[in-house]
Design an enzyme around this catalytic site. Structure first.
Site, PDB file in Angstrom:
ATOM      1  N   ASP A  70      19.197 -62.360-103.351  1.00 36.09           N
ATOM      2  CA  ASP A  70      18.211 -62.587-104.413  1.00 36.09           C
ATOM      3  C   ASP A  70      18.323 -61.533-105.518  1.00 36.09           C
ATOM      4  O   ASP A  70      18.120 -61.839-106.695  1.00 36.09           O
ATOM      5  CB  ASP A  70      16.786 -62.627-103.846  1.00 36.09           C
ATOM      6  CG  ASP A  70      16.357 -64.050-103.497  1.00 36.09           C
ATOM      7  OD1 ASP A  70      16.556 -64.942-104.336  1.00 36.09           O
ATOM      8  OD2 ASP A  70      15.839 -64.264-102.391  1.00 36.09           O
ATOM      9  N   HIS A 104      11.294 -63.251-105.270  1.00 38.83           N
ATOM     10  CA  HIS A 104      11.834 -63.460-103.910  1.00 38.83           C
ATOM     11  C   HIS A 104      12.315 -62.127-103.329  1.00 38.83           C
ATOM     12  O   HIS A 104      11.981 -61.779-102.192  1.00 38.83           O
ATOM     13  CB  HIS A 104      13.023 -64.426-103.923  1.00 38.83           C
ATOM     14  CG  HIS A 104      12.697 -65.796-104.417  1.00 38.83           C
ATOM     15  ND1 HIS A 104      13.657 -66.712-104.769  1.00 38.83           N
ATOM     16  CD2 HIS A 104      11.502 -66.413-104.629  1.00 38.83           C
ATOM     17  CE1 HIS A 104      13.080 -67.835-105.146  1.00 38.83           C
ATOM     18  NE2 HIS A 104      11.773 -67.679-105.091  1.00 38.83           N
ATOM     19  N   TYR A 108      10.574 -59.878 -99.738  1.00 45.92           N
ATOM     20  CA  TYR A 108      11.101 -59.361 -98.461  1.00 45.92           C
ATOM     21  C   TYR A 108      10.603 -57.941 -98.235  1.00 45.92           C
ATOM     22  O   TYR A 108      10.313 -57.546 -97.105  1.00 45.92           O
ATOM     23  CB  TYR A 108      12.637 -59.375 -98.454  1.00 45.92           C
ATOM     24  CG  TYR A 108      13.245 -60.740 -98.724  1.00 45.92           C
ATOM     25  CD1 TYR A 108      13.083 -61.782 -97.817  1.00 45.92           C
ATOM     26  CD2 TYR A 108      13.982 -60.986 -99.882  1.00 45.92           C
ATOM     27  CE1 TYR A 108      13.628 -63.036 -98.060  1.00 45.92           C
ATOM     28  CE2 TYR A 108      14.536 -62.231-100.133  1.00 45.92           C
ATOM     29  CZ  TYR A 108      14.357 -63.253 -99.230  1.00 45.92           C
ATOM     30  OH  TYR A 108      14.897 -64.480 -99.480  1.00 45.92           O
ATOM     31  N   GLU A 165      22.592 -70.643-103.599  1.00 40.11           N
ATOM     32  CA  GLU A 165      21.199 -71.052-103.389  1.00 40.11           C
ATOM     33  C   GLU A 165      21.045 -72.205-102.400  1.00 40.11           C
ATOM     34  O   GLU A 165      20.023 -72.301-101.728  1.00 40.11           O
ATOM     35  CB  GLU A 165      20.579 -71.464-104.722  1.00 40.11           C
ATOM     36  CG  GLU A 165      20.679 -70.372-105.764  1.00 40.11           C
ATOM     37  CD  GLU A 165      19.794 -70.638-106.949  1.00 40.11           C
ATOM     38  OE1 GLU A 165      19.995 -71.668-107.621  1.00 40.11           O
ATOM     39  OE2 GLU A 165      18.906 -69.823-107.204  1.00 40.11           O
ATOM     40  N   HIS A 202      16.072 -74.935-107.668  1.00 41.91           N
ATOM     41  CA  HIS A 202      17.100 -74.257-108.473  1.00 41.91           C
ATOM     42  C   HIS A 202      18.472 -74.911-108.267  1.00 41.91           C
ATOM     43  O   HIS A 202      19.212 -75.140-109.221  1.00 41.91           O
ATOM     44  CB  HIS A 202      17.215 -72.773-108.083  1.00 41.91           C
ATOM     45  CG  HIS A 202      15.969 -71.982-108.313  1.00 41.91           C
ATOM     46  ND1 HIS A 202      15.852 -70.657-107.953  1.00 41.91           N
ATOM     47  CD2 HIS A 202      14.778 -72.315-108.874  1.00 41.91           C
ATOM     48  CE1 HIS A 202      14.653 -70.221-108.272  1.00 41.91           C
ATOM     49  NE2 HIS A 202      13.970 -71.201-108.819  1.00 41.91           N
TER      50      HIS A 202
HETATM   51 MN   MN3 Z   1      17.199 -69.337-106.863  1.00 42.74          MN
HETATM   52 MN   MN3 Z   2      15.875 -66.716-104.827  1.00 37.81          MN
END
Ligand code: MN3
Ligand code: MN3
Length: 323
Positions: A70, A104, A108, A165, A202
């Site tokens: 990410d 994103h 985490y 992705e 995405h």
């Molecule tokens: Mn993405």
């Molecule tokens: Mn992402």
């Protein structure tokens, strides 16, 4: 003071549709917006403490690997594609998606900070830098992203983005989905579901941009690009299998994760308009259930106005995006 303009500067105009899918994707992206702060990961602490060391180690490593992906997608992938995208509405959609990548990546950390000590977190981030298969994955991706200089390389960067992705993420998604499906680590699993829902959107959007671009090339160019596409695909899969065998070692899940990767690799190719590459066995039903991008426990936007909530749970169907 006088000056001469070198070029005409255009402003984004949303009052007309530049194509028949970008505005729909903008709306869906915005509807799906979420923040990790809306989910209380501390609910997972009890279960976390009951997991054995091997399970904990696997869990934090899959999330660490996802954090790196990410980070690269937000800092390199999306900007590289934006830099050569002229259409201003499309640029805006990409920009919004780039922001979500940063969210994103940060989410985490919100799981780590709840479950791990500072020392464990430092060790985990050291592991990211020292794990060869993970570093090689970032290398393979960055080699393409940092080489986005013309239409063909832009196409290949879109291809790489869709692979990242719609396919590479899934070796990492597998374990949180597998646990959440058994009622374990459910809050963290909810974060993973939200990320997965974004990535699914995405992958579809960038896949459509890639397909449109691909169709504009001559036949010989298409052949050459298709070969390069498969060569990126194979390099990534080879490394991903090595990575998966390494981190899932001793979990007994390796084969199922590889099968899940292949399933999602086929989905990535589908997003790009290509045929399935792998024969796939049945996916573990616990994990497959988690793939449904409907949300489960999270009460979205509960702190926001009702009007804002309208339509949030509506999923986009493939039919919404027929060009
Ligand atoms: Mn993405
Ligand atoms: Mn992402």
């Amino acid at each position: 003071m006088t000056f001469t303009l070198n070029k005409i500067h255009k402003a984004v105009n949303w009052n007309k549709e530049d194509d028949n899918f970008t505005q729909a994707f903008w709306e869906q992206n915005v509807k799906q917006f979420w923040l990790p702060e809306e989910i209380s990961v501390s609910k997972d602490l009890k279960v976390w403490n009951e997991l054995n060391e091997r399970e904990k180690d696997l869990y934090k490593k899959v999330l660490a690997g996802l954090t790196l992906l990410d980070t690269k997608q937000g800092n390199n992938g999306i900007p590289s594609m934006m830099s050569l995208t002229d259409n201003l509405q499309r640029k805006a959609v990409l920009s919004f998606m780039g922001t979500m990548e940063e969210i994103h990546a940060k989410s985490y950390s919100s799981i780590f900070t709840t479950l791990l000590s500072n020392r464990e977190i430092d060790e985990l981030f050291d592991w990211i830098e020292s794990e060869k298969t993970l570093q090689r994955k970032a290398d393979l991706i960055l080699k393409q992203y940092e080489n986005t200089t013309d239409k063909k390389s832009l196409y290949l960067s879109m291809v790489t983005s869709v692979f990242l992705e719609s396919f590479l993420f899934y070796s990492g998604f597998f374990y949180p989905l597998f646990l959440a499906g058994q009622g374990k680590m459910v809050a963290s699993g909810e974060i993973i579901s939200l990320i997965l829902r974004d990535e699914s959107l995405h992958g579809k959007y960038i896949g459509l941009l890639a397909q449109e671009m691909y169709s504009s090339f001559e036949i010989e160019e298409k052949e050459a690009l298709k070969n390069k596409m498969y060569s990126i695909f194979n390099a990534l899969m080879e490394n991903e299998m090595e990575y998966t065998y390494l981190i899932y070692k001793d979990s007994g899940l390796e084969k199922e994760v590889i099968n899940f990767l292949k399933y999602n690799a086929n989905r990535a190719l589908e997003n790009l308009g290509f045929e399935d590459f792998y024969e796939v066995d049945d996916i573990n039903p616990i994990v497959l259930n988690g793939l449904s991008t409907e949300t489960k426990t999270h009460d979205f936007f509960s702190t926001k106005g009702n009007g804002y909530q309208k339509g949030i749970y509506e999923e986009l169907e493939d039919e919404d995006f027929i060009i």
